[in-house]
Design an enzyme around this catalytic site. Structure first.
Site, PDB file in Angstrom:
ATOM      1  N   LYS A  50      48.693  49.472  46.638  1.00 20.95           N
ATOM      2  CA  LYS A  50      49.011  48.113  46.162  1.00 20.95           C
ATOM      3  C   LYS A  50      50.459  48.050  45.686  1.00 20.95           C
ATOM      4  O   LYS A  50      51.180  47.092  45.978  1.00 20.95           O
ATOM      5  CB  LYS A  50      48.040  47.706  45.042  1.00 20.95           C
ATOM      6  N   GLN A  94      42.027  47.713  37.827  1.00 26.94           N
ATOM      7  CA  GLN A  94      41.421  48.483  38.917  1.00 26.94           C
ATOM      8  C   GLN A  94      40.000  48.929  38.528  1.00 26.94           C
ATOM      9  O   GLN A  94      39.792  49.487  37.456  1.00 26.94           O
ATOM     10  CB  GLN A  94      42.309  49.711  39.236  1.00 26.94           C
ATOM     11  N   ASP A 117      42.630  38.910  41.367  1.00 30.07           N
ATOM     12  CA  ASP A 117      41.501  39.557  42.048  1.00 30.07           C
ATOM     13  C   ASP A 117      40.343  38.573  42.235  1.00 30.07           C
ATOM     14  O   ASP A 117      39.410  38.851  42.988  1.00 30.07           O
ATOM     15  CB  ASP A 117      41.001  40.754  41.215  1.00 30.07           C
TER      16      ASP A 117
END
Ligand code: NAP
Length: 281
Positions: A50, A94, A117
């Protein structure tokens, strides 16, 4: 029939090139903060990919690497700080988190307008209501983009989604329903799964079991999206037995090089969208 390959790597690269061009025209750079807790090796690999992708398109990225035993209060404090910073457009925690931290609590702490997200309950609700302001979770958004790259109108198609996780199965089912598909959601308690799958014009496999979907699950001419990332002794495997499926499907995503690269491209896109929304006066 031999299926055509839905090349996620290629489509993702195209999206990244377009984003890089758009970002080069903005006065400031979009910025993403990534939080990783503990030392899970797979998570570390994902975060590095990422970071690399952000750097490549001109998104400023800052990663906070936190100790595995950090308390929820300390983590929330960092999220609040990033929520209130004008220099931060997107925040990503994460997953998975260590057992003592509740992902629901932590993800709900992120401001919905910085939730790139798309895991905040408000964004989940906005997706359900088909509101354009929603941040759509990256993997489901990437899956839909892949399908649309070969089929525009999905109205009336039978879609079967195997898996009902909040990250993949449920949101992709909602997106397909919003596209007027007739959606069946299957899970570990589903009976006669091969029969159900054989009716699928679009089959989404997000089970997390290597090569679980064999040719007996596949309707001839179906579009097969393999979300699975399974590390086995023979290397990385999807949820679909690729060699068999390719002989029956019309389109199929490979693993690797299918859904994975699209997930990252959608994260970049969501971060850019967050930046635009926050800078709109
Ligand atoms: P998950 O939370 O473990 O969910 C798996 C789902 O599969 C559950 O809903 C489970 O049903 C269902 N399932 C398990 N065994 C089954 C069976 N025998 N028959 C039918 N359904 C069954 O996993 P996830 O987070 O959704 O991820 C799924 C896979 O996608 C994993 O391999 C993951 O690594 C991968 N993934 C890839 C990306 C990407 O970017 N490519 C992103 C996210 C995830 P129950 O609900 O009944 O337990």
């Amino acid at each position: 029939m031999t299926a055509q390959i839905l090349n996620g790597k290629q489509l993702a690269q195209q999206i990244r090139t377009e984003l890089k061009q758009k970002i080069s025209l903005t006065q400031a750079s979009p910025s993403l903060s990534v939080i990783i807790v503990g030392n899970d090796p797979a998570s570390e690999i994902y975060v590095r990919s990422k970071e690399k992708a952000c750097n490549e398109v001109g998104i400023k990225v800052h990663t906070y690497k936190l100790a595995a035993d950090i308390s929820a209060a300390e983590l929330n404090e960092l999220i609040d700080l990033l929520n209130n910073s004008h220099d931060v457009n997107g925040i990503l925690v994460q997953l998975p988190l260590p057992k003592h931290l509740s992902p629901q609590e932590i993800l709900t702490r992120i401001k919905p307008e910085k939730d790139v997200d798309g895991f905040h309950p408000l964004n989940t609700g906005l997706v359900l209501q088909k509101q354009p302001s929603a941040f759509i979770p990256c993997t489901p958004k990437g899956i839909l983009r892949l399908i649309h790259s070969v089929k525009g109108d999905l109205s009336g198609l039978n879609a079967v989604v195997i898996g009902r996780s909040h990250i993949v199965g449920l949101p992709v089912s909602h997106l397909l329903l919003n596209e007027n598909c007739t959606v069946t959601i299957a899970h570990s308690k589903t009976k006669n799964l091969p029969d159900i799958c054989q009716k699928a014009d679009i089959l989404i496999a997000s089970v997390g079991k290597p090569e679980f979907i064999t040719k007996d699950y596949i309707k001839p001419g179906a579009i097969i999206i393999d979300v699975g990332i399974n590390r086995t002794q023979e290397g990385l495997k999807g949820d679909v037995k690729y060699g068999e499926a390719i002989e029956k499907a019309s389109y199929i995503t490979p693993v690797p090089g299918g859904v994975g690269p699209m997930t990252i491209a959608m994260l970049l896109e969501n971060t850019y969208e967050a930046f635009l929304k926050q800078n709109r006066s």
